[in-house]
Design a protein around this motif. Structure first.
Motif: not given
Length: 423
Positions: A172-175, A180-186, A203-208
């Motif tokens: 998960x940490x490596x992911x 990057x926000x600018x890429x637009x893809x979690x 939780x991380x998926x919802x946050x991203x």
């Protein structure tokens, strides 16, 4: 920085080492006590056997005395003497010189009484304890060896087990490192059958997803606001141009129009700078190229020749070879803003100097007083009461430096403003 596994293992290792250090003297004391207790039992058993055997022989008193005298001389570890009255038994440890071993030895002793044919004898029974010390050392060494072996195995197994258990966390940490926000893809997060890690990934998926949605909204708002502002500003500016060309205006009216025109120009620059800041923050300048800093400095400084001449400012340049991998537009903006800042705060007849070193770019200019360092790189702040600007030039410079991990600094020394970018 310390790894999580090391943080959990460290107190366990320290605790184990403390237990090992405490156990060694405890082992010694317990084993020494056991040996002394067993030797005391052994000595009493010898006393009982000696008394019974001498009594069972039914020898005359003279022969009993001769036999005891012989035992006293030839039997090591025994000493006999006649006693007048019985005394309490005494068990003790003694270190003395042993003539048989020709060295100082440690002995466990029992001083007791026996009665043979009604006659009282004082008997001293001794046993060499040197073998006991060797036994204690051997047991302690073996104990320490297996303790260390057990601790090493525990650490190894704990690491192997912990790495397997914590593998989803590290995945998960490596992911997240690639997000990057600018890429637009979690980034895809690994699945895990561990409840805590599964909850963390959800939780991380919802946050991203929420961060990406906010990023898109902010980006759209910035672009739309900038675009919508450009049109009315251009219209107002063109209308003011037409009014300024009118011959029916008197001098006060012309002055008012010129002030309005300057205000519109300032708003236009602020709008462009804010849009530029937003694009830098949104990482919309991804293209990079190898750029020779001395070349771009010379090219941009030439565009300021008229401003240098109008203000009677002398400009000098000292540049070494320096090639950076950066976006050409951003590097031009950075150098331009530093030069604009130098011209703005240099009094008439002053001097501006640019220097390119191995890993730095510096711009020096003559000054009368230091700038306000606390708000130097903040947006919409005037760092000098003598010169007013949009308050965004140095903020843009700092944003560009942060984009590439560079560091920009300022100091006032020897009547000169020093702005330095450390690459």
């Amino acid at each position: 920085m310390k790894k999580l596994l090391d943080q959990s293992l460290r107190p366990l290792v320290i605790y184990a080492m403390v237990v090992l250090a405490v156990s060694i003297p405890v082992y010694f004391l317990i084993i020494d006590w056991i040996w002394e207790n067993e030797l005391d039992k052994h000595h009493y058993a010898i006393r009982e056997k000696l008394e019974k055997r001498l009594t069972s022989l039914n020898l005359p008193d003279a022969e009993v005395g001769e036999m005891i005298g012989v035992l006293d001389k030839v039997q090591p570890g025994f000493s006999f003497s006649e006693a007048v009255s019985p005394r309490p038994d005494s068990a003790y440890t003694l270190i003395r010189f042993d003539t048989f071993m020709n060295d100082r030895e440690q002995f466990r002793c029992l001083l007791t009484d026996i009665r043979v044919n009604g006659k009282l004898f004082r008997v001293l029974v001794e046993t060499n304890m040197e073998e006991i010390d060797e036994t204690i050392l051997a047991i302690a060494a073996v104990t320490v060896f297996f303790f260390v072996l057990l601790l090493a195995g525990f650490i190894y197994l704990n690491r192997k087990t912990a790495l397997r258990i914590w593998r989803p966390f590290y995945d998960t940490l490596a992911g997240l490192h690639t997000f990057r926000l600018e890429k637009g893809i979690p980034p895809p997060l690994p699945e895990s059958d561990v409840t805590e890690f599964a909850d963390l990934n959800r939780s991380l998926a919802v946050l991203m997803d929420e961060s990406l949605a906010s990023y898109r909204q902010q980006k759209e708002f910035t672009e739309n606001a900038s675009h919508e502002l450009q049109t009315p500003l251009a219209i107002v500016k063109s209308k003011l141009d037409l009014l300024l060309q009118s011959r029916s205006l008197d001098k006060p009216q012309m002055q008012l129009l010129e002030e309005a025109y300057q205000a519109i120009n300032r708003v236009t620059r602020i709008n462009k700078n804010l849009l530029l800041l937003a694009r830098i923050e949104h990482a919309q300048f991804d293209e990079q190229a190898d750029i020779a800093v001395p070349g771009i400095l010379t090219e941009l400084a030439a565009q300021f020749s008229d401003r240098f001449e109008n203000s009677s400012i002398t400009y000098t340049e000292d540049a070494q070879e320096l090639v950076l991998a950066a976006n050409p537009v951003l590097l031009e903006i950075l150098v331009t803003n530093l030069l604009v800042n130098a011209v703005r705060y240099t009094p008439a007849g002053g001097h501006v100097q640019a220097y390119v070193g191995k890993r730095e770019l510096s711009v020096f200019n003559t000054g009368t007083m230091p700038l306000q360092e606390a708000s130097l790189f903040r947006r919409f702040t005037n760092v000098s009461s003598e010169h007013a600007g949009s308050g965004l030039g140095l903020a843009i410079a700092r944003e560009i430096c942060e984009r590439y991990g560079w560091r920009i600094s300022y100091r006032f020394e020897g009547g000169l403003h020093h702005f330095t970018v450390h690459f």
